[in-house]
Design a protein around this motif. Sequence first.
Motif, PDB file in Angstrom:
ATOM      1  N   MET A   1       0.850  -1.202   0.000  1.00  0.00           N
ATOM      2  CA  MET A   1       0.000   0.000   0.000  1.00  0.00           C
ATOM      3  C   MET A   1       0.883   1.248   0.000  1.00  0.00           C
ATOM      4  SD  MET A   1      -2.965   1.071   2.716  1.00  0.00           S
ATOM      5  CE  MET A   1      -3.861   2.606   2.515  1.00  0.00           C
ATOM      6  N   ASP A   2       0.605   2.170  -0.897  1.00  0.00           N
ATOM      7  CA  ASP A   2       1.404   3.386  -0.991  1.00  0.00           C
ATOM      8  C   ASP A   2       1.174   4.278   0.215  1.00  0.00           C
ATOM      9  OD1 ASP A   2       2.391   2.567  -3.398  1.00  0.00           O
ATOM     10  OD2 ASP A   2       0.898   3.664  -4.586  1.00  0.00           O
ATOM     11  N   ALA A   3       2.250   4.946   0.652  1.00  0.00           N
ATOM     12  CA  ALA A   3       2.127   5.887   1.767  1.00  0.00           C
ATOM     13  C   ALA A   3       1.312   7.098   1.336  1.00  0.00           C
ATOM     14  CB  ALA A   3       3.510   6.330   2.222  1.00  0.00           C
ATOM     15  N   GLU A   4       0.583   7.673   2.289  1.00  0.00           N
ATOM     16  CA  GLU A   4      -0.252   8.839   1.978  1.00  0.00           C
ATOM     17  C   GLU A   4       0.610  10.072   1.738  1.00  0.00           C
ATOM     18  OE1 GLU A   4      -4.171  11.193   3.779  1.00  0.00           O
ATOM     19  OE2 GLU A   4      -3.303   9.458   4.822  1.00  0.00           O
ATOM     20  N   SER A   5       0.176  10.891   0.778  1.00  0.00           N
ATOM     21  CA  SER A   5       0.888  12.130   0.463  1.00  0.00           C
ATOM     22  C   SER A   5       0.058  13.331   0.893  1.00  0.00           C
ATOM     23  CB  SER A   5       1.181  12.213  -1.036  1.00  0.00           C
ATOM     24  OG  SER A   5       2.056  11.182  -1.437  1.00  0.00           O
ATOM     25  N   TYR A   6       0.758  14.447   1.119  1.00  0.00           N
ATOM     26  CA  TYR A   6       0.100  15.648   1.640  1.00  0.00           C
ATOM     27  C   TYR A   6       0.474  16.852   0.779  1.00  0.00           C
ATOM     28  CZ  TYR A   6      -0.530  12.507   5.548  1.00  0.00           C
ATOM     29  OH  TYR A   6      -0.878  11.425   6.320  1.00  0.00           O
ATOM     30  N   ASP A   7      -0.527  17.675   0.497  1.00  0.00           N
ATOM     31  CA  ASP A   7      -0.304  18.855  -0.326  1.00  0.00           C
ATOM     32  C   ASP A   7       0.662  19.802   0.380  1.00  0.00           C
ATOM     33  OD1 ASP A   7      -0.869  20.554  -2.626  1.00  0.00           O
ATOM     34  OD2 ASP A   7      -1.831  21.873  -1.181  1.00  0.00           O
ATOM     35  N   THR A   8       1.731  20.159  -0.301  1.00  0.00           N
ATOM     36  CA  THR A   8       2.785  20.996   0.280  1.00  0.00           C
ATOM     37  C   THR A   8       3.045  22.188  -0.629  1.00  0.00           C
ATOM     38  OG1 THR A   8       3.790  18.995   1.218  1.00  0.00           O
ATOM     39  CG2 THR A   8       5.141  20.995   1.172  1.00  0.00           C
ATOM     40  N   THR A   9       2.896  23.376  -0.076  1.00  0.00           N
ATOM     41  CA  THR A   9       3.109  24.608  -0.823  1.00  0.00           C
ATOM     42  C   THR A   9       4.499  25.156  -0.514  1.00  0.00           C
ATOM     43  OG1 THR A   9       0.757  25.131  -0.706  1.00  0.00           O
ATOM     44  CG2 THR A   9       2.242  26.941  -1.240  1.00  0.00           C
ATOM     45  N   PHE A  10       5.176  25.609  -1.546  1.00  0.00           N
ATOM     46  CA  PHE A  10       6.510  26.195  -1.378  1.00  0.00           C
ATOM     47  C   PHE A  10       6.438  27.695  -1.647  1.00  0.00           C
ATOM     48  CE2 PHE A  10       7.273  21.777  -1.840  1.00  0.00           C
ATOM     49  CZ  PHE A  10       8.436  21.511  -1.126  1.00  0.00           C
ATOM     50  N   LYS A  11       6.999  28.473  -0.708  1.00  0.00           N
ATOM     51  CA  LYS A  11       6.983  29.928  -0.818  1.00  0.00           C
ATOM     52  C   LYS A  11       8.391  30.471  -0.625  1.00  0.00           C
ATOM     53  CE  LYS A  11       2.214  30.499   0.797  1.00  0.00           C
ATOM     54  NZ  LYS A  11       1.304  31.271   1.689  1.00  0.00           N
ATOM     55  N   ILE A  12       8.619  31.681  -1.147  1.00  0.00           N
ATOM     56  CA  ILE A  12       9.933  32.309  -1.033  1.00  0.00           C
ATOM     57  C   ILE A  12       9.811  33.616  -0.253  1.00  0.00           C
ATOM     58  CG2 ILE A  12       9.790  33.610  -3.213  1.00  0.00           C
ATOM     59  CD1 ILE A  12      12.775  32.778  -3.662  1.00  0.00           C
ATOM     60  N   THR A  13      10.841  33.901   0.566  1.00  0.00           N
ATOM     61  CA  THR A  13      10.906  35.137   1.338  1.00  0.00           C
ATOM     62  C   THR A  13      12.359  35.594   1.373  1.00  0.00           C
ATOM     63  OG1 THR A  13      10.186  36.207   3.408  1.00  0.00           O
ATOM     64  CG2 THR A  13      11.243  34.056   3.601  1.00  0.00           C
ATOM     65  N   ASP A  14      12.638  36.663   2.118  1.00  0.00           N
ATOM     66  CA  ASP A  14      13.979  37.245   2.077  1.00  0.00           C
ATOM     67  C   ASP A  14      14.296  37.967   3.374  1.00  0.00           C
ATOM     68  OD1 ASP A  14      16.406  38.521   1.082  1.00  0.00           O
ATOM     69  OD2 ASP A  14      15.199  40.310   0.944  1.00  0.00           O
ATOM     70  N   ALA A  15      15.587  38.059   3.674  1.00  0.00           N
ATOM     71  CA  ALA A  15      16.093  38.958   4.710  1.00  0.00           C
ATOM     72  C   ALA A  15      16.831  40.095   4.007  1.00  0.00           C
ATOM     73  CB  ALA A  15      17.024  38.217   5.669  1.00  0.00           C
ATOM     74  N   PRO A  16      16.831  41.314   4.584  1.00  0.00           N
ATOM     75  CA  PRO A  16      17.259  42.510   3.839  1.00  0.00           C
ATOM     76  C   PRO A  16      18.752  42.598   3.556  1.00  0.00           C
ATOM     77  CG  PRO A  16      16.825  43.049   6.134  1.00  0.00           C
ATOM     78  CD  PRO A  16      16.370  41.634   5.942  1.00  0.00           C
ATOM     79  N   ILE A  17      19.079  43.428   2.553  1.00  0.00           N
ATOM     80  CA  ILE A  17      20.458  43.721   2.191  1.00  0.00           C
ATOM     81  C   ILE A  17      20.867  45.053   2.809  1.00  0.00           C
ATOM     82  CG2 ILE A  17      19.829  44.913   0.041  1.00  0.00           C
ATOM     83  CD1 ILE A  17      22.318  43.633  -1.244  1.00  0.00           C
ATOM     84  N   ASP A  18      22.155  45.182   3.154  1.00  0.00           N
ATOM     85  CA  ASP A  18      22.634  46.383   3.837  1.00  0.00           C
ATOM     86  C   ASP A  18      23.243  47.376   2.851  1.00  0.00           C
ATOM     87  OD1 ASP A  18      21.929  45.235   6.252  1.00  0.00           O
ATOM     88  OD2 ASP A  18      23.897  44.355   6.571  1.00  0.00           O
ATOM     89  N   ASN A  19      22.411  48.058   2.090  1.00  0.00           N
ATOM     90  CA  ASN A  19      22.919  49.076   1.180  1.00  0.00           C
ATOM     91  C   ASN A  19      21.806  50.058   0.859  1.00  0.00           C
ATOM     92  OD1 ASN A  19      23.757  50.438  -1.358  1.00  0.00           O
ATOM     93  ND2 ASN A  19      25.535  49.089  -1.163  1.00  0.00           N
ATOM     94  N   ALA A  20      22.042  51.340   1.180  1.00  0.00           N
ATOM     95  CA  ALA A  20      21.005  52.360   1.008  1.00  0.00           C
ATOM     96  C   ALA A  20      20.728  52.663  -0.453  1.00  0.00           C
ATOM     97  CB  ALA A  20      21.430  53.647   1.728  1.00  0.00           C
ATOM     98  N   ASN A  21      21.655  52.309  -1.330  1.00  0.00           N
ATOM     99  CA  ASN A  21      21.504  52.633  -2.741  1.00  0.00           C
ATOM    100  C   ASN A  21      20.763  51.547  -3.528  1.00  0.00           C
ATOM    101  OD1 ASN A  21      21.911  54.472  -4.854  1.00  0.00           O
ATOM    102  ND2 ASN A  21      23.743  53.384  -5.568  1.00  0.00           N
ATOM    103  N   VAL A  22      20.418  50.447  -2.859  1.00  0.00           N
ATOM    104  CA  VAL A  22      19.721  49.343  -3.521  1.00  0.00           C
ATOM    105  C   VAL A  22      18.219  49.534  -3.386  1.00  0.00           C
ATOM    106  CG1 VAL A  22      19.282  46.867  -3.490  1.00  0.00           C
ATOM    107  CG2 VAL A  22      21.614  47.727  -3.207  1.00  0.00           C
TER     108      VAL A  22
END
Length: 286
Positions: A1-22
Amino acid sequence: MDAESYDTTFKITDAPIDNANVEAVFVTVSSVKVDGTTLEGFNRTTFDLAALVNGETETLGNLELEAGSYSNIELELDYATDAAGNTPGCYVELANGEKDQLEASASKISITDTFEVFASTTNEIIIDFDLRKTIKEEQGTVSNNFEFVSMSELAAGIRTVNGEMAGKISGSANDPENTSDKIVVYAYEKGTFNADLENEGQGESNVMFANAVTSSEVSGLNNGYNLSFLKEGEYELVFASYAQDGDSFGFTALLEVESTTGLNLGVINITSAVQINANVTITGTK
């Protein structure tokens, strides 16, 4: 019997860069694979990572996955053209509108940070693309010149966590003596902060505060900060002062802080879906 699968969403996020000109950092992702399988619903996309801070995310796609631990995500970047067919595909946009192309020695990034998929109806895997750790500015040039760090540093600068088992630390940092042009808050796993190492650039690309899990700039009318998507565990907060020099900010000192509520900033316990409020007052420099 196959193992049960679960819907998984992938998202992207970020931590900031240290430059005032960007103004923005655009990255074109042409493919996302988990254990060799391409995400369903993913289309070649160009993201402004600099806009995905303080807990903001964008959805990449979904997969049906069995419950368990995973540690093999592959992001493929297109350095040449963006999702609309314009050049370049990955670049820093400066305050004057100029584009500075970003490139690395390879297009495929293998992320080996482990994440869990649970036997539940909701799994959101957050991919945190930390700009502070993954982009460097070449020194000694007349104009701004940004590049991705080495491939090993690039992979190490991207972490993953199941958002259903992550917490958040947020608060404000009152600086009555105006000690800093900018204050950055770093979250470290308890006991891992070493001032002698972290205050200096580490690795091939001289990344400062390299072992911090994530970071947040103190900003806004309320001098607020948000440290989002923290895995369960104990954390310590480190507050750093930066002074502006032209378009860039340079680290000057660690800051002495006091919690306004008596919270021990050296031992903050994070559990799933918990938000900790950590308001502080800056009392001086170390």
